[in-house]
Design an enzyme around this catalytic site. Structure first.
Site, PDB file in Angstrom:
ATOM      1  N   GLY A   1      -2.870  12.100  -4.133  1.00 33.24           N
ATOM      2  CA  GLY A   1      -2.394  11.836  -5.478  1.00 33.24           C
ATOM      3  C   GLY A   1      -2.394  10.344  -5.767  1.00 33.24           C
ATOM      4  O   GLY A   1      -2.614   9.508  -4.883  1.00 33.24           O
TER       5      GLY A   1
ATOM      6  N   ALA B   1       3.213   1.352  -1.706  1.00 29.64           N
ATOM      7  CA  ALA B   1       2.591   2.446  -2.453  1.00 29.64           C
ATOM      8  C   ALA B   1       2.696   3.729  -1.638  1.00 29.64           C
ATOM      9  O   ALA B   1       2.631   3.704  -0.400  1.00 29.64           O
ATOM     10  CB  ALA B   1       1.127   2.122  -2.740  1.00 29.64           C
TER      11      ALA B   1
ATOM     12  N   GLY C   1       1.176   7.823  -1.677  1.00 32.39           N
ATOM     13  CA  GLY C   1       0.319   8.859  -2.240  1.00 32.39           C
ATOM     14  C   GLY C   1       0.088   9.913  -1.179  1.00 32.39           C
ATOM     15  O   GLY C   1      -0.302   9.580  -0.054  1.00 32.39           O
TER      16      GLY C   1
ATOM     17  N   GLY D   1      -0.088   9.068   2.836  1.00 31.65           N
ATOM     18  CA  GLY D   1       1.265   8.603   3.117  1.00 31.65           C
ATOM     19  C   GLY D   1       1.652   7.341   2.382  1.00 31.65           C
ATOM     20  O   GLY D   1       1.610   7.296   1.152  1.00 31.65           O
TER      21      GLY D   1
ATOM     22  N   CYS E   1      -2.355   1.007  -8.673  1.00 32.08           N
ATOM     23  CA  CYS E   1      -1.781   2.323  -8.993  1.00 32.08           C
ATOM     24  C   CYS E   1      -1.958   2.678 -10.473  1.00 32.08           C
ATOM     25  O   CYS E   1      -1.241   3.537 -11.008  1.00 32.08           O
ATOM     26  CB  CYS E   1      -0.314   2.381  -8.592  1.00 32.08           C
ATOM     27  SG  CYS E   1      -0.048   2.050  -6.838  1.00 32.08           S
TER      28      CYS E   1
END
Length: 226
Positions: A83, A154, A156, A167, A185
């Site tokens: 994601g 970050a 994801g 991760g 992002c």
């Protein structure tokens, strides 16, 4: 419940992606076979040479230079299945790929993402940094309530049958100029930062790894062992 910690040192993104996929498929196979052990998966820790990754819902226009220019700079680029949008990985950044069976841990995906965030929040707090969250934007942020928050980590992830991949990426001593070539992002009005930028000191990567591992172990209520 136990989780094995595998430190891959500095590894090219493509090779690490293959390793992550192998660990994911092996854990998924054990889950399908109904194996009953106290092993919930693997925490893979790594630093990457310069690389940009674009998530499955990301927009290519958030990469502000051509792939030819990235090659000239010594960086690579991958479209991947996590994601989130686009981010950078490179030297001085701790990347963690927990490949975990969330059902064994008794938690859902949202709780898991919050656990990753909390582990990083506790880690940066040890350096006097107050990290927080922004609704609708995963990761760990500084000055989250201000008009110009900045991201220090970050996050994801992807999950299949509650087995996770991808991760977190925590900027420790990362050269933040790499982020000038993207909208990190997907945001155009938010910055990035690092532990070194915020504190003026450079903690060792080993020290940060130990802190993250300890905090994640406590939050997930698992033994993380090498």
């Amino acid at each position: 419940m136990r989780v094995r910690c595998q430190d891959a040192g500095t590894t090219e993104y493509a090779a690490c992606r293959r390793l992550q996929q192998e660990l994911f498929e092996a854990l998924l196979a054990r889950k399908r076979a109904g194996e009953h052990t106290d092993e919930a998966g693997t925490l893979l820790l790594v630093e990457h040479p310069p690389v940009y990754t674009l998530g499955k819902s990301g927009r290519t226009e958030n990469l502000l230079v051509s792939e030819t220019e990235l090659t000239r700079l010594g960086a690579s680029f991958f479209r991947i299945d996590r994601g989130g949008d686009i981010t950078f990985h490179g030297p001085g950044q701790l990347v963690g790929y927990p490949i975990l069976d969330l059902e064994r841990l008794g938690m859902g995906l949202r709780d898991y993402i919050e656990a990753l965030e909390e582990a990083v929040i506790r880690t940066v707090a040890r350096y006097g940094i107050c990290g927080g969250r922004i609704r609708g934007a995963s990761g760990v942020w500084l000055d989250a309530e201000s008009a110009a928050p900045r991201k220090i980590c970050a996050i994801g992830v992807r999950a299949s049958r509650y087995v996770t991949m991808h991760g977190f990426a925590l900027n420790v001593t990362t050269d933040l100029r790499w982020f000038d070539r993207i909208h990190p992002c997907g945001f155009v009005d938010r910055g990035v930062t690092s532990i070194a930028r915020e504190t003026g000191s450079e903690p060792s990567m080993e020290e940060v790894k130990e802190l993250v591992t300890k905090n994640l172990s406590e939050i997930l209520n698992v033994e993380i062992y090498k």
